[in-house]
Design a protein around this motif. Structure first.
Motif, PDB file in Angstrom:
ATOM      1  N   MET A 128       0.835  -1.167   0.000  1.00  0.00           N
ATOM      2  CA  MET A 128       0.000   0.000   0.000  1.00  0.00           C
ATOM      3  C   MET A 128       0.885   1.237   0.000  1.00  0.00           C
ATOM      4  O   MET A 128       1.938   1.254   0.627  1.00  0.00           O
ATOM      5  N   LYS A 129       0.459   2.280  -0.682  1.00  0.00           N
ATOM      6  CA  LYS A 129       1.213   3.531  -0.740  1.00  0.00           C
ATOM      7  C   LYS A 129       0.605   4.530   0.242  1.00  0.00           C
ATOM      8  O   LYS A 129      -0.615   4.722   0.264  1.00  0.00           O
ATOM      9  N   ILE A 130       1.456   5.144   1.065  1.00  0.00           N
ATOM     10  CA  ILE A 130       1.007   6.189   1.989  1.00  0.00           C
ATOM     11  C   ILE A 130       1.590   7.530   1.548  1.00  0.00           C
ATOM     12  O   ILE A 130       2.575   7.582   0.817  1.00  0.00           O
ATOM     13  N   TYR A 131       0.960   8.612   1.994  1.00  0.00           N
ATOM     14  CA  TYR A 131       1.286   9.964   1.554  1.00  0.00           C
ATOM     15  C   TYR A 131       1.483  10.871   2.758  1.00  0.00           C
ATOM     16  O   TYR A 131       0.757  10.763   3.752  1.00  0.00           O
ATOM     17  N   ARG A 132       2.462  11.760   2.647  1.00  0.00           N
ATOM     18  CA  ARG A 132       2.668  12.816   3.651  1.00  0.00           C
ATOM     19  C   ARG A 132       2.914  14.123   2.925  1.00  0.00           C
ATOM     20  O   ARG A 132       3.478  14.147   1.836  1.00  0.00           O
ATOM     21  N   LEU A 133       2.547  15.230   3.549  1.00  0.00           N
ATOM     22  CA  LEU A 133       2.902  16.555   3.052  1.00  0.00           C
ATOM     23  C   LEU A 133       3.838  17.171   4.074  1.00  0.00           C
ATOM     24  O   LEU A 133       3.443  17.440   5.213  1.00  0.00           O
ATOM     25  N   LEU A 134       5.080  17.362   3.671  1.00  0.00           N
ATOM     26  CA  LEU A 134       6.075  17.981   4.549  1.00  0.00           C
ATOM     27  C   LEU A 134       6.011  19.489   4.367  1.00  0.00           C
ATOM     28  O   LEU A 134       5.987  19.981   3.237  1.00  0.00           O
ATOM     29  N   THR A 135       5.975  20.242   5.468  1.00  0.00           N
ATOM     30  CA  THR A 135       5.957  21.701   5.404  1.00  0.00           C
ATOM     31  C   THR A 135       6.936  22.262   6.417  1.00  0.00           C
ATOM     32  O   THR A 135       7.248  21.622   7.430  1.00  0.00           O
ATOM     33  N   GLU A 136       7.402  23.446   6.130  1.00  0.00           N
ATOM     34  CA  GLU A 136       8.366  24.097   7.033  1.00  0.00           C
ATOM     35  C   GLU A 136       8.578  25.516   6.525  1.00  0.00           C
ATOM     36  O   GLU A 136       8.317  25.820   5.369  1.00  0.00           O
TER      37      GLU A 136
END
Length: 67
Positions: A1-9
């Motif tokens: 399964m593919k998981i997703y994250r949005l990295l912000t900074e």
């Protein structure tokens, strides 16, 4: 399964380090980075989506950063 994250900074080297750390843990870049003004804090912010294939089923309580 593919998981997703949005990295912000904030737009500092900390953002590049955050993305580099994710890449070193097997995450892959997803799409183009984004760059926007955060009016509430008066700073520019960066964002980058990343994805990763995992062997566990998705649950809403997953700690994505620990995958």
């Amino acid at each position: 399964m593919k998981i997703y994250r949005l990295l912000t900074e904030e737009d500092t080297s900390a953002f590049c380090h955050k993305v580099s750390l994710a890449l070193s843990k097997g995450w892959e870049l997803y799409g183009s980075p984004t760059y926007a003004f955060d009016a509430a804090n008066g700073v520019m912010r960066c964002g980058q989506g990343v994805t990763k294939e995992v062997d566990t089923p998705y649950t809403p309580d997953m700690k994505l950063g620990q995958q």
